[in-house]
Design a protein around this motif. Structure first.
Motif, PDB file in Angstrom:
ATOM      1  N   MET A   1       0.849  -1.190   0.000  1.00 44.83           N
ATOM      2  CA  MET A   1       0.000   0.000   0.000  1.00 44.83           C
ATOM      3  C   MET A   1       0.885   1.242   0.000  1.00 44.83           C
ATOM      4  O   MET A   1       1.836   1.335   0.748  1.00 44.83           O
ATOM      5  N   SER A   2       0.547   2.182  -0.828  1.00 46.09           N
ATOM      6  CA  SER A   2       1.331   3.402  -0.884  1.00 46.09           C
ATOM      7  C   SER A   2       0.924   4.311   0.263  1.00 46.09           C
ATOM      8  O   SER A   2      -0.015   4.031   0.992  1.00 46.09           O
ATOM      9  N   GLY A   3       1.658   5.416   0.444  1.00 41.90           N
ATOM     10  CA  GLY A   3       1.349   6.363   1.515  1.00 41.90           C
ATOM     11  C   GLY A   3      -0.028   6.963   1.330  1.00 41.90           C
ATOM     12  O   GLY A   3      -0.565   6.995   0.231  1.00 41.90           O
ATOM     13  N   VAL A   4      -0.572   7.445   2.416  1.00 39.98           N
ATOM     14  CA  VAL A   4      -1.917   8.010   2.361  1.00 39.98           C
ATOM     15  C   VAL A   4      -1.904   9.338   1.613  1.00 39.98           C
ATOM     16  O   VAL A   4      -2.792   9.644   0.841  1.00 39.98           O
ATOM     17  N   LEU A   5      -0.847  10.134   1.822  1.00 38.29           N
ATOM     18  CA  LEU A   5      -0.787  11.427   1.147  1.00 38.29           C
ATOM     19  C   LEU A   5       0.285  11.390   0.060  1.00 38.29           C
ATOM     20  O   LEU A   5       1.342  10.808   0.241  1.00 38.29           O
ATOM     21  N   ASN A   6       0.000  12.003  -1.053  1.00 41.55           N
ATOM     22  CA  ASN A   6       1.008  12.114  -2.102  1.00 41.55           C
ATOM     23  C   ASN A   6       2.017  13.173  -1.687  1.00 41.55           C
ATOM     24  O   ASN A   6       1.654  14.187  -1.117  1.00 41.55           O
ATOM     25  N   ARG A   8       3.905  16.395  -1.942  1.00 40.60           N
ATOM     26  CA  ARG A   8       3.652  17.630  -2.692  1.00 40.60           C
ATOM     27  C   ARG A   8       4.637  18.675  -2.236  1.00 40.60           C
ATOM     28  O   ARG A   8       4.495  19.227  -1.166  1.00 40.60           O
TER      29      ARG A   8
ATOM     30  N   ARG B  78      -7.775  17.823   0.269  1.00 40.84           N
ATOM     31  CA  ARG B  78      -7.765  16.375   0.095  1.00 40.84           C
ATOM     32  C   ARG B  78      -9.112  15.923  -0.436  1.00 40.84           C
ATOM     33  O   ARG B  78     -10.138  16.553  -0.180  1.00 40.84           O
ATOM     34  N   ASP B 101      -4.900  15.858  -2.872  1.00 39.54           N
ATOM     35  CA  ASP B 101      -4.362  14.589  -2.380  1.00 39.54           C
ATOM     36  C   ASP B 101      -5.536  13.626  -2.324  1.00 39.54           C
ATOM     37  O   ASP B 101      -6.519  13.888  -1.633  1.00 39.54           O
ATOM     38  N   VAL B 102      -5.446  12.511  -3.034  1.00 38.70           N
ATOM     39  CA  VAL B 102      -6.596  11.617  -3.172  1.00 38.70           C
ATOM     40  C   VAL B 102      -6.366  10.315  -2.401  1.00 38.70           C
ATOM     41  O   VAL B 102      -5.282   9.743  -2.463  1.00 38.70           O
ATOM     42  N   THR B 103      -7.381   9.889  -1.674  1.00 36.51           N
ATOM     43  CA  THR B 103      -7.369   8.581  -1.020  1.00 36.51           C
ATOM     44  C   THR B 103      -8.671   7.866  -1.360  1.00 36.51           C
ATOM     45  O   THR B 103      -9.746   8.473  -1.307  1.00 36.51           O
ATOM     46  N   VAL B 120      -2.547   5.650  -6.737  1.00 36.91           N
ATOM     47  CA  VAL B 120      -3.346   6.412  -5.779  1.00 36.91           C
ATOM     48  C   VAL B 120      -3.330   5.696  -4.432  1.00 36.91           C
ATOM     49  O   VAL B 120      -3.204   4.465  -4.377  1.00 36.91           O
ATOM     50  N   ALA B 121      -3.397   6.473  -3.354  1.00 39.61           N
ATOM     51  CA  ALA B 121      -3.461   5.882  -2.023  1.00 39.61           C
ATOM     52  C   ALA B 121      -4.774   5.121  -1.884  1.00 39.61           C
ATOM     53  O   ALA B 121      -5.841   5.684  -2.127  1.00 39.61           O
ATOM     54  N   LEU B 122      -4.674   3.856  -1.505  1.00 38.82           N
ATOM     55  CA  LEU B 122      -5.835   2.969  -1.502  1.00 38.82           C
ATOM     56  C   LEU B 122      -5.903   2.288  -0.142  1.00 38.82           C
ATOM     57  O   LEU B 122      -4.943   1.660   0.284  1.00 38.82           O
ATOM     58  N   LEU B 123      -7.028   2.439   0.543  1.00 42.90           N
ATOM     59  CA  LEU B 123      -7.184   1.779   1.837  1.00 42.90           C
ATOM     60  C   LEU B 123      -8.292   0.727   1.711  1.00 42.90           C
ATOM     61  O   LEU B 123      -9.466   1.079   1.664  1.00 42.90           O
ATOM     62  N   THR B 133      -6.696   6.230  10.179  1.00 44.00           N
ATOM     63  CA  THR B 133      -5.450   6.555   9.479  1.00 44.00           C
ATOM     64  C   THR B 133      -5.519   7.952   8.891  1.00 44.00           C
ATOM     65  O   THR B 133      -4.569   8.720   8.956  1.00 44.00           O
ATOM     66  N   ILE B 134      -6.649   8.274   8.268  1.00 45.28           N
ATOM     67  CA  ILE B 134      -6.772   9.551   7.572  1.00 45.28           C
ATOM     68  C   ILE B 134      -7.880  10.363   8.242  1.00 45.28           C
ATOM     69  O   ILE B 134      -9.053  10.007   8.193  1.00 45.28           O
TER      70      ILE B 134
END
Lengths: 113, 235
Positions: A1-6, A8, B78, B101-103, B120-123, B133-134
């Motif tokens: 899983m990538s980070g939650v925030l890109n 920037r 976001r 910023d997209v989740t 893209v951030a994927l939960l 988390t977010i």
């Protein structure tokens, strides 16, 4: 899983870096674009930080006048008082430092700390 | 700028809070105003409110000479999308290009795959879990796109409670009427649930999932740029 925030890169990073530099014992000046006329490469509010050795991060003009701003910033670090800088096609300095986009910018330089 | 003010400014940024740095261009004096500060006795209140809304930094002339520079610092916006669905596949890259910023959140692991959502951030979690988390906040937009009340309803109520600047939900007017009944049964007052944009998206006659994504993104941008005003874009 990538980070939650890109990631920037933002103006905030430059300001955070300014604080880091000061905490490392470096003297720092902050340059901010106060006003632009015509075609200017960086928007109002853009920042550049400079230390006493002329190391810098950020951008106030996309490279056109950074060299001159860094010199002035080193002066401001020494003197302490803030300074207003104007660059533009109407100004001979601008030709010398090369604001080739044809715009004009006003930059405020202040010491941090 | 003194170090304490710089530190305070950086703290507000890290905490995703809006703030304006006010610099007296003659004296060099600075002060920090947070959006959450009480502005009753603030001579610049109208200027500050306008700039918190637009995000634009700039100079304000002071009566009797002199000028102040207002450096506006808003958290990056976001977008949280509930549902790893077809519309989301188009919405995620478009929103990222527009600066969000997209989740994406979806507990259905068949939908929430990196093959379908490469960059893209994927939960792959329930919203209840993902929101640990977010954290939702006033600079977050939430679009609920699953059509499934078990997934969407909690996310919508959490977004309303967190005062997200945009809360939208996919579904027809009939579906939405039932949704409002359920949310109100959970204790959310009608004036709060009225903030949900539904049917989601600006009325541009969108048909394909990508076109619906355009209409949703346009509505989100409209909400961001009219944030803090009573202006509701006509639908």
């Amino acid at each position: 899983m990538s980070g939650v925030l890109n990631p920037r890169p933002a103006e905030s990073d430059v300001l955070a870096l300014a604080e880091d530099w000061v905490s490392q014992g470096r003297s720092v000046a902050l340059a901010t674009v106060i006003e632009t006329w015509g075609s200017a490469p960086r928007p109002v509010g853009s920042h550049l930080i400079v230390d006493a050795n002329g190391r810098f991060e950020g951008s106030v003009s996309g490279g056109c006048v950074e060299g001159a701003v860094v010199q002035e910033a080193i002066d401001v670090i020494g003197v302490g008082a803030p300074r207003m800088l104007d660059f533009g096609v109407a100004d001979e300095t601008a030709w010398r430092v090369g604001l080739s986009c044809g715009g004009r910018i006003r930059i405020y330089v202040e010491k941090v700390g | 700028m003194d170090l304490a003010t710089l530190h305070a400014l950086n703290e507000t940024r890290r905490g995703r809070q809006a703030a304006i740095l006010v610099t007296d261009l003659d004296s060099g004096a600075v002060r920090l105003v947070r959006e959450t500060d009480q502005l009753d006795d603030e001579p610049l209140a109208a200027h500050l409110a306008e700039r918190f809304r637009t995000g634009r930094s700039g100079t304000v002339d002071v009566e009797g000479g002199g000028a102040l520079f207002l450096t506006v610092s808003l958290p990056p916006p976001r977008l949280v999308v509930i549902g790893a669905v077809h519309i989301s596949q188009a919405l995620a890259p478009m929103a990222r290009i527009a600066g969000f910023d997209v989740t994406i959140i979806d507990p259905r692991t068949a939908f929430a795959t990196t093959e379908r959502f490469p960059d893209v951030a994927l939960l792959p979690q329930w919203p209840e879990e993902a929101f640990e988390t977010i954290a939702l906040d006033p600079f977050t937009a939430l679009a609920a796109l699953t059509h499934d009340p078990k997934i969407d309803d909690f996310a919508l109520s959490a977004a309303l409670s967190a005062d997200c600047f945009y809360v939208g939900a996919l579904g027809s007017r009939k579906t939405h009427a039932k949704r409002l009944d359920r949310l109100q049964a959970l204790g959310l007052p009608g004036e709060v649930t009225a903030r949900i944009r539904a049917p989601i998206g600006l009325a541009i006659g969108a048909q394909s999932p990508a076109e619906i994504a355009v209409s949703i993104l346009a509505e989100i941008v409209g909400a961001l740029r009219t944030r803090g005003t009573d202006t509701l874009l006509s639908r």
